[in-house]
Design a protein around this motif. Sequence first.
Motif, short mmCIF file in Angstrom:
data_model
loop_
_atom_site.label_atom_id
_atom_site.label_comp_id
_atom_site.label_asym_id
_atom_site.label_seq_id
_atom_site.Cartn_x
_atom_site.Cartn_y
_atom_site.Cartn_z
N LYS A 145 0.84 -1.20 0.00
CA LYS A 145 0.00 0.00 0.00
C LYS A 145 0.87 1.25 0.00
N LEU A 146 0.41 2.25 -0.73
CA LEU A 146 1.08 3.55 -0.74
C LEU A 146 0.27 4.50 0.14
N ARG A 189 -3.34 5.90 -0.68
CA ARG A 189 -3.52 6.45 -2.02
C ARG A 189 -3.56 5.37 -3.09
N ARG A 190 -2.82 4.29 -2.88
CA ARG A 190 -2.81 3.20 -3.86
C ARG A 190 -2.75 1.88 -3.10
N PHE A 227 -1.71 -2.02 -4.06
CA PHE A 227 -1.15 -2.91 -5.10
C PHE A 227 -1.35 -4.34 -4.63
N TRP A 258 6.56 -2.46 -10.43
CA TRP A 258 5.31 -1.71 -10.44
C TRP A 258 5.57 -0.26 -10.82
N PHE A 297 4.06 3.46 -9.81
CA PHE A 297 3.28 3.98 -8.68
C PHE A 297 1.86 4.37 -9.07
N GLU A 298 1.66 4.68 -10.36
CA GLU A 298 0.33 5.14 -10.78
C GLU A 298 -0.59 3.97 -11.16
N THR A 354 -2.13 0.31 -10.43
CA THR A 354 -2.28 -0.69 -9.37
C THR A 354 -2.78 -2.03 -9.88
N ASN A 355 -3.33 -2.06 -11.08
CA ASN A 355 -3.97 -3.31 -11.51
C ASN A 355 -3.05 -4.19 -12.34
#
Length: 420
Positions: free
Chosen positions: A93-94, A142-143, A145, A176, A178-179, A181-182
């Motif tokens: 997680k971010l 925020r994200r 993953f 990955w 950062f922008e 996630t899928n």
Amino acid sequence: ADIISTVEFNHTGELLATGDKGGRVVIFQREQESKNQVHRRGEYNVYSTFQSHEPEFDYLKSLEIEEKINKIRWLPQQNAAYFLLSTNDKTVKLWKVSERDKRPEGYNLKDEEGRLRDPATITTLRVPVLRPMDLMVEATPRRVFANAHTYHINSISVNSDYETYMSADDLRINLWNFEITNQSFNIVDIKPANMEELTEVITAAEFHPHHCNTFVYSSSKGTIRLCDMRASALCDRHTKFFEEPEDPSNRSFFSEIISSISDVKFSHSGRYIMTRDYLTVKVWDLNMENRPIETYQVHDYLRSKLCSLYENDCIFDKFECVWNGSDSVIMTGSYNNFFRMFDRNTKRDVTLEASRENSKPRAILKPRKVCVGGKRRKDEISVDSLDFSKKILHTAWHPSENIIAVAATNNLYIFQDKVN
């Protein structure tokens, strides 16, 4: 649940994050120096605490996924907010950590309690204003993953381009953005077609501090592979392979277990790699693959105790190692709440203890010694009386100053150089 499982300073050293077995992240902030209390500079106080991961259940595999935070990595600060990555066994997680000290007041469509007003009663137009309020530190995810790792994640590492990061599990390493996630990109896969042929697993991985195309990963066989992402998309063929030939005279039943590398770290300069196995810390020069340039014995007195350490599972403990800001000193943990420091220039080393008894504020740590057999001096401690349940697996070193953070089970100790 409050056993600390990872410790990490941010890039300035002003913040220190710890993750624990209960999925919580606690961030400490360094006190600003005040004129009347000069020596107070360096004290860290709690800045923010938040629940990063929750326990989950994988219904397809009937497996519980525990919430324990395996690693935390900070991103360099770009604006007023701080960003960090935290991971448990499966999900990265971010998090954004930001401060709020103002709140908007004077809405037109809502009353002071936040209830919607009847439009018929609104006769005047108000301009909302920002009013000061008590400082609040908020952490927001925020994200997320997820769903990219079949096995347990053991490391995450932010790339020097700050656009990508990698996450490594026992058999695969994923890259990955950062922008996004899928989807992630698989850059290393050592899973054999037939799992019965499995001979080694990935134990740690890290990006080079300056070259965004280079990374290393270590294995349970005691080898380190350096890969270059410019060579091919799938980095199954390594660029460099670091391995020390085994000394036949030291061969024993436990050789394979104790040669497994538990941590790998690039030096800040990017020229050296440090690896930690069960008994030693080794420093490798990137330009020399056949043997390390330095080997430091962390607790060689345990060599005779491997049998009992195997029986109580301690032989599988994963100790981490860290560089100081100038790459001249390295630190790693041991048992009995001891931790070791090695000065690479003077070749001096010291054993220190992180415990409640000797950690009065501003008390000076006394070097400890362990004796093996024979007569014991009064200030020495015998190998047989070491407490193997008290171990220091996780440590961190401030990026520019001599301040260290040492996690001893559920206590966090912060030591700094003696200030006059």
